[in-house]
Design an enzyme around this catalytic site. Structure first.
Site, PDB file in Angstrom:
ATOM      1  N   CYS A   1       0.831  -1.205   0.000  1.00 18.87           N
ATOM      2  CA  CYS A   1       0.000   0.000   0.000  1.00 18.87           C
ATOM      3  C   CYS A   1       0.863   1.252   0.000  1.00 18.87           C
ATOM      4  O   CYS A   1       2.019   1.231   0.385  1.00 18.87           O
ATOM      5  CB  CYS A   1      -0.960   0.029   1.173  1.00 18.87           C
ATOM      6  SG  CYS A   1      -2.151  -1.311   1.213  1.00 18.87           S
TER       7      CYS A   1
ATOM      8  N   ARG B   1       5.894  -0.671  -4.264  1.00 24.39           N
ATOM      9  CA  ARG B   1       5.451  -1.261  -3.003  1.00 24.39           C
ATOM     10  C   ARG B   1       4.445  -2.390  -3.233  1.00 24.39           C
ATOM     11  O   ARG B   1       4.179  -3.179  -2.325  1.00 24.39           O
ATOM     12  CB  ARG B   1       4.824  -0.188  -2.109  1.00 24.39           C
ATOM     13  CG  ARG B   1       5.809   0.863  -1.657  1.00 24.39           C
ATOM     14  CD  ARG B   1       5.105   2.028  -0.982  1.00 24.39           C
ATOM     15  NE  ARG B   1       4.518   1.651   0.290  1.00 24.39           N
ATOM     16  CZ  ARG B   1       5.107   1.798   1.467  1.00 24.39           C
ATOM     17  NH1 ARG B   1       6.329   2.296   1.529  1.00 24.39           N
ATOM     18  NH2 ARG B   1       4.482   1.465   2.580  1.00 24.39           N
TER      19      ARG B   1
ATOM     20  N   GLY C   1      -2.054  -0.360   6.508  1.00 22.94           N
ATOM     21  CA  GLY C   1      -2.030  -1.157   7.721  1.00 22.94           C
ATOM     22  C   GLY C   1      -3.230  -2.076   7.812  1.00 22.94           C
ATOM     23  O   GLY C   1      -4.017  -2.214   6.863  1.00 22.94           O
TER      24      GLY C   1
ATOM     25  N   LYS D   1      15.072 -15.301  -6.184  1.00 23.83           N
ATOM     26  CA  LYS D   1      14.983 -14.279  -7.232  1.00 23.83           C
ATOM     27  C   LYS D   1      14.210 -14.807  -8.439  1.00 23.83           C
ATOM     28  O   LYS D   1      13.381 -14.114  -9.019  1.00 23.83           O
ATOM     29  CB  LYS D   1      16.379 -13.835  -7.672  1.00 23.83           C
ATOM     30  CG  LYS D   1      17.047 -12.884  -6.730  1.00 23.83           C
ATOM     31  CD  LYS D   1      16.344 -11.535  -6.719  1.00 23.83           C
ATOM     32  CE  LYS D   1      16.593 -10.801  -5.420  1.00 23.83           C
ATOM     33  NZ  LYS D   1      15.874 -11.333  -4.260  1.00 23.83           N
TER      34      LYS D   1
ATOM     35  N   HIS E   1      19.882 -36.810  -0.750  1.00 28.43           N
ATOM     36  CA  HIS E   1      18.983 -37.157   0.354  1.00 28.43           C
ATOM     37  C   HIS E   1      17.526 -36.864   0.004  1.00 28.43           C
ATOM     38  O   HIS E   1      16.712 -36.645   0.902  1.00 28.43           O
ATOM     39  CB  HIS E   1      19.395 -36.406   1.623  1.00 28.43           C
ATOM     40  CG  HIS E   1      20.744 -36.801   2.122  1.00 28.43           C
ATOM     41  ND1 HIS E   1      20.983 -38.002   2.758  1.00 28.43           N
ATOM     42  CD2 HIS E   1      21.947 -36.160   2.052  1.00 28.43           C
ATOM     43  CE1 HIS E   1      22.265 -38.077   3.069  1.00 28.43           C
ATOM     44  NE2 HIS E   1      22.873 -36.982   2.647  1.00 28.43           N
TER      45      HIS E   1
END
Length: 622
Positions: free
Chosen positions: A2, A27, A102, A499, A518
């Site tokens: 946000c 963001r 938030g 990445k 393994h």
């Protein structure tokens, strides 16, 4: 995660809001919107689902010349990515518009209470609950005043009363029809930065949108409420009155947030790594004493000598650099180290005595889980330090001390230069702790000489770009990759796999090379390339044996190897040569072609490199 922007002043607010939201695209978001006040001081809301470009088109079709407004990019939490759930949201009888970053944990309880009072909801969001809650405290006072003057302090009181009821995190930006010259802001756990201009003020989630508009900023602290007017700024605390605010210098140039000649921010930031590394080490090498120098640890040598155990806590890419740091600190400084996922540490209760030191490692300084883990350790009385790239961030402010990376703004969601700078900071930290303990003067000087040459080695590694692009074309259609390394290069393998997953949406896994037999070796086939990170070292022969096991089962191999290694070319299908260096610097140099490989594969697959789906640059909510 946000983004918020706001503006009040003589400019057309929408111009800044759109540009600011574009700068916050990194963001992560799925919808966007703006709120301004038109010539009649009525709320003017524009929202859209999708990219900022769509919002910009809608604004251009019906522009508003107002000099005040707020904007938001939403990353869906409560409610799907729809226009009705996009911010800003209206509160009460159209008296306010609010944007929110938030998560409000008790929103369902508050929503029920507000419904009983007659408030109607148009969205599924927790944000609309806060907007109506604030309105519920203001509307009675406005009705009581009628057409009379009402001080904006009434809004501040209402905001404080409302946020005292909230459980969770928030960064709020609010405009009211009643106060057309003011933006109101409040925060708890979700960052807000105020830009101070000449006769104007700006608001943003971080400093990126402010670059080029002002070089003076104020970091709003938790539980603070601010009133921004064109010519004034007033900050008060939720539980008290007006408080002083420090105006700081914004040390970012406009060219640092522009693409320049590059097609994507990620590629730009990959190529910025030599300079980022120089900035991280600048002023931190003391050749006379053969050690590193840190000005911000805020702990004396005597305090640090008492440290018997270190805990690194981080998330994602920073967790990988932390794992590298564990190897470094244990080998070079001979201090036991544990690496904890911050999301786990904050809810665990591990035994930690007074000789344990916590390092929180984060690019943004706002990662919710890392901040939560740091706060939990502080609550228990432990010394906490941070390795962080953002001055003034929440973690930087709350830690007892720390190390700034000085890597410069990182806008691409997939971290590149911040990761390399974190690794270098940890090398410097290992040198520092090593010299405090047993590391000899000669070994310290040797490390310093190697460190000083690192940026040049990275520049040479960047010259593999064309070869990496060729290899990317060869494997672009593969849907599974294995990344393998040992010792210092095991964390490198993990980071290389992450990445590729992040930006190309290809399934990739990182393993210690010896662990293949393994279980994971069952995945090997002719369509599953294995990327071996194997510059020369004391376990080179062991890794070569692991590589041979892959080849014996028909798996294609891409090797990251040291220049001059002729043997590897006889075995691997493709080799990317990097300059040789000390083992503890290999992960930084070998990380360059891994970053380039993920970048070129993602571009060839048509992925949105800088804004990969479902991801946010800074995860500021749980």
């Amino acid at each position: 995660m946000c983004g918020i922007v706001g503006y009040v002043g003589p400019r057309v607010a929408q111009d800044f809001l759109v540009e600011g939201l574009r700068r916050l695209e990194y963001r992560g978001y799925d919808s966007a919107g703006t709120a301004t006040l038109n010539g009649n001081n009525e709320l003017n809301i524009t929202k859209s689902v999708g990219r900022i470009a769509t919002l910009a088109q809608e604004i251009a079709a019906d522009p508003c010349e107002s000099g005040i407004g707020i904007g938001h990019t939403r990353w869906a939490t409560h409610g799907a990515a729809t226009q009705s759930n996009a911010h800003p949201h209206i509160g009460g009888e159209n008296i306010l518009a609010m944007a929110h970053n938030g998560v409000i944990e008790n929103f369902a309880e508050l929503r029920s209470q507000l419904k009983q009072k007659g408030y109607q909801f148009q969205s599924e969001t927790d944000t609309e609950v806060v907007a109506h809650l604030i309105a519920s405290y203001i509307e009675p006072k406005l009705k009581e005043a009628g057409d009379g003057e009402v001080s904006p302090k009434v809004a501040v009181v209402a905001i404080k009363e409302a946020i005292s009821q909230l459980r969770g995190t928030f960064g709020l930006a609010i405009i009211f029809e009643k106060w057309p010259d003011s933006i109101f802001a409040a925060r708890l756990g979700s960052p807000l930065v105020i830009g101070v201009g000449d006769g104007e003020h700006f608001l943003a989630s971080d400093a990126q949108p402010l670059v080029g508009f002002t070089d003076r900023i104020v970091y709003l602290a938790d539980n603070q409420v601010a009133i921004l007017k064109a010519d004034s700024l007033e900050v008060s605390h939720r539980d008290s009155g007006v408080v002083a605010h420090d105006v700081m210098q914004l040390d970012v140039e406009s060219n640092q947030v522009d693409l320049g000649e590059y097609d994507h921010y990620m590629l730009k930031e990959i190529f910025e790594q030599p300079e980022a590394l120089r900035n991280t080490m600048r002023g931190r090498l003391n050749e006379d004493n053969a050690t590193a120098v840190f000005g911000g640890l805020n702990l004396s040598s005597q305090d640090l000598l008492k440290v018997k155990r270190i805990v690194f806590t981080a998330c994602g890419t920073s967790w990988h650099s932390s794992l590298f740091g564990e190897y470094l600190m244990e080998e070079i400084a001979q201090i036991p180290v544990e690496v904890e996922y911050a999301s786990e540490l904050r809810y665990r209760n591990p035994p930690m005595d007074e000789s344990t030191l916590l390092f929180a490692i984060t690019q943004s300084g706002e990662t919710a889980d890392t901040l939560g883990a740091l706060r939990e350790m502080k609550r228990k009385g432990h010394q906490t330090l941070a390795i962080c790239n953002v001055v003034g961030s929440s973690i930087a402010q709350e830690a007892d001390g720390g190390i700034y990376l000085h890597a410069g703004p990182e806008i691409g969601v997939a971290s590149t230069k911040a990761y390399s700078s974190q690794c270098l900071a940890l090398v410097l930290l290992a040198l520092y702790f090593g010299r405090l303990r047993h590391l000899s003067y000669g070994k310290g000087r040797e490390m310093i000489e190697n460190i000083k040459g690192l940026p040049t080695l990275v520049e040479q590694a960047l010259k593999t770009n064309d070869e990496v692009k060729r290899i990317a074309k060869k494997y672009v259609d593969c849907n599974n990759f294995l990344y393998l390394g040992r010792h210092y290069n095991f964390p490198t393998a993990l980071e290389g796999a992450l990445k590729l997953k992040e930006i190309s949406y290809i399934h990739a896994e990182g393993y210690p090379a010896a662990e293949m037999k393994h279980g994971p070796i069952a995945l090997v086939d002719e369509k599953t390339p294995s990327v071996f990170v194997m510059p020369h070292g004391f376990i080179y022969e062991k890794v070569m044996s692991n590589l041979e096991e892959i080849k014996a089962r028909g798996g294609p191999v891409i090797a990251i190897a040291a220049e001059g290694d002729k043997r590897i070319a006889e075995v691997a299908d493709d080799v990317i040569y990097i300059p040789p260096t000390a083992s503890y610097l290999q992960p930084i140099v070998s990380g360059i072609p891994l970053q380039l490989l993920s970048y070129h594969i993602a571009v060839l697959r048509g992925c949105d490199v800088d804004k990969p789906r479902n991801l946010a640059k800074s995860v500021t909510v749980e």
